[in-house]
Design a protein around this motif. Sequence first.
Motif, short mmCIF file in Angstrom:
data_model
loop_
_atom_site.label_atom_id
_atom_site.label_comp_id
_atom_site.label_asym_id
_atom_site.label_seq_id
_atom_site.Cartn_x
_atom_site.Cartn_y
_atom_site.Cartn_z
N GLN A 1 0.83 -1.20 0.00
CA GLN A 1 0.00 0.00 0.00
C GLN A 1 0.86 1.25 0.00
O GLN A 1 0.54 2.25 -0.67
CB GLN A 1 -0.92 0.00 1.22
CG GLN A 1 -2.02 -1.05 1.18
CD GLN A 1 -2.79 -1.13 2.49
OE1 GLN A 1 -2.24 -0.86 3.56
NE2 GLN A 1 -4.06 -1.50 2.41
N ALA A 2 1.96 1.21 0.75
CA ALA A 2 2.86 2.37 0.82
C ALA A 2 3.51 2.63 -0.54
O ALA A 2 3.62 3.79 -0.98
CB ALA A 2 3.93 2.13 1.88
N CYS A 3 3.93 1.57 -1.23
CA CYS A 3 4.52 1.72 -2.56
C CYS A 3 3.51 2.28 -3.55
O CYS A 3 3.83 3.15 -4.37
CB CYS A 3 5.05 0.38 -3.07
SG CYS A 3 6.53 -0.22 -2.24
N ARG A 4 2.28 1.80 -3.48
CA ARG A 4 1.23 2.26 -4.39
C ARG A 4 0.97 3.75 -4.23
O ARG A 4 0.73 4.47 -5.20
CB ARG A 4 -0.05 1.46 -4.13
CG ARG A 4 -1.20 1.80 -5.07
CD ARG A 4 -2.34 0.81 -4.86
NE ARG A 4 -3.44 1.07 -5.79
CZ ARG A 4 -4.49 1.82 -5.49
NH1 ARG A 4 -4.59 2.37 -4.29
NH2 ARG A 4 -5.46 2.01 -6.36
N ASP A 5 1.04 4.23 -2.97
CA ASP A 5 0.79 5.64 -2.72
C ASP A 5 1.99 6.50 -3.11
O ASP A 5 1.84 7.57 -3.69
CB ASP A 5 0.49 5.86 -1.23
CG ASP A 5 0.22 7.32 -0.90
OD1 ASP A 5 -0.95 7.71 -0.90
OD2 ASP A 5 1.20 8.06 -0.63
N MET B 1 3.37 -0.48 -10.71
CA MET B 1 3.02 -1.68 -11.45
C MET B 1 4.24 -2.58 -11.68
O MET B 1 4.15 -3.81 -11.60
CB MET B 1 2.39 -1.32 -12.81
CG MET B 1 1.00 -0.72 -12.71
SD MET B 1 -0.22 -1.82 -11.92
CE MET B 1 -0.21 -1.19 -10.23
N VAL B 2 5.39 -1.96 -11.96
CA VAL B 2 6.63 -2.74 -12.12
C VAL B 2 6.96 -3.45 -10.81
O VAL B 2 7.30 -4.65 -10.80
CB VAL B 2 7.79 -1.84 -12.57
CG1 VAL B 2 9.12 -2.58 -12.48
CG2 VAL B 2 7.56 -1.34 -13.99
N LEU C 1 -2.89 -3.18 -6.19
CA LEU C 1 -3.96 -2.98 -7.17
C LEU C 1 -5.27 -2.52 -6.56
O LEU C 1 -6.20 -2.16 -7.28
CB LEU C 1 -4.21 -4.28 -7.94
CG LEU C 1 -3.01 -4.91 -8.65
CD1 LEU C 1 -3.45 -6.14 -9.42
CD2 LEU C 1 -2.35 -3.91 -9.60
N ASN C 2 -5.35 -2.55 -5.23
CA ASN C 2 -6.62 -2.29 -4.54
C ASN C 2 -7.72 -3.20 -5.11
O ASN C 2 -8.86 -2.81 -5.31
CB ASN C 2 -7.04 -0.82 -4.68
CG ASN C 2 -8.12 -0.44 -3.69
OD1 ASN C 2 -8.19 -1.00 -2.60
ND2 ASN C 2 -8.97 0.50 -4.05
N LEU C 3 -7.30 -4.44 -5.41
CA LEU C 3 -8.17 -5.42 -6.04
C LEU C 3 -8.35 -6.60 -5.09
O LEU C 3 -7.38 -7.20 -4.65
CB LEU C 3 -7.57 -5.90 -7.37
CG LEU C 3 -8.28 -7.05 -8.08
CD1 LEU C 3 -9.65 -6.59 -8.56
CD2 LEU C 3 -7.43 -7.55 -9.25
#
Length: 459
Positions: free
Chosen positions: A118-122, A130-131, A360-362
């Motif tokens: 989650q931290a990386c996504r933000d 995505m990589v 992905l928040n999936l």
Amino acid sequence: MLPTDTSSTAEATLVTEDKPEAGWRKRRHAPSLSDVYASVRVPGHQASFWRKLLAFWGPGLMVAVGYMDPGNWATDIAGGARYGYTLLSVILLSNLFAMLLQHLAAKLGIVTGRDLAQACRDHYSKPVAMVLWVLCEVAIAACDLAEVIGSAIALNLLFGIPLSVGVLLTILDVLVVLYFQNRGFRLIEALVAGLIFIIFGCFVYEIIVSRPDWVALAGGLVPQREVVTNPQMLYVAIGILGATVMPHNLYLHSSIVQTRAFERNEAGKRMAVKFATIDSTLALFLAFFVNAAILVLAAAAFHRNGHHGVADINAAYELLTPVLGAGAASVMFAVALLASGQNSTLTGTLAGQIVMEGFLNLKLKPWVRRLITRLIAVVPAFIVTLIAGEKGTGELLVLSQVILSLQLSFAVVPLVLFTSDRQKMGPFVNRPWVKYTAWAVSVVIILLNAHLLIQTFKG
């Protein structure tokens, strides 16, 4: 077993986190592993040290599983058979690296309320995130591959089940994981703990019957210059490092520490960081014993008796009883291997769920997510066992560890970066000595992995 708690404290925390926090670009959509978030009750500040430790005890053992999975066995066996006790220092150093990195992972999860994914996504742009997600999924598939092969080899050694059939049977553990996951997080922790102590007990027996040279063993814990100057020894040493420090464990640990219902204020977070660190450090000492025991067993049973070429699990199993003269030696070895493979399956399931949901928040149904991950590992393992048999599975096991080693840097660098950021961590930001030590560890990991990559392509 501690009761669960969905207290008003945890609910209030979720409500107040609707707005973006300092240091983050977006608000958190949902807590990590929302179905078990803050589900394990923690006693108040007035409780005794031991009651608090018992409440926080568990996530460390789940993390320790990744440090003793079947992928470690081949590198430890090869290191002990070829070089005796010399590479024990590498296992010790790897575990010290792991203790620091897992402390940072736990701190990130507790303080920010976000797991590493989650931290990386933000923090990163969408293409970069995505990589990182793809790399992490590859690492989890490689780890799952090691679990599939390890379990299949153990079933073959214990019951004579063909490797290809054993690989297919590992698909059934999806049902086992789902059963335990639906009955509470504490039950999963208890199952993992039980399997770890089976592995521990098996290797206590192996050490006793192998009668190692205790003086040489103690000397092996001291780093030797030869480890760096001997290219072949360095290659095995890097393999041990890559097999010991697992990238998916950093994502896993940053999430599962949030299953504790501690107060989400500064005092509560300080208590949680303290006890989560004690939990993971003690658990990693168990992992150190298991890894060291595999290498010591190989050194005492094979290196001492001139069997320097033993480099895979099957050969070790076949030689243990004849060399040691102990009838149960090979059986205990295979039982520990099977327990290791099944344990890694449980934690690999959670790691896959955390990574997919975080990046992905999936959200997928657990059985769908598990089946996808398992099939990615089962298909190549099944094909290789049909075509190349034991030799092919051994080489595939080594390849899985190389993949894990190469992905490690992409998990370690963001972790150190986030926990050293005062805006994200506030008063919990890494102290200077922790920050510089963590960056030094990162640099060592990056350089060693670059060397491993060059040597691998050179053949």
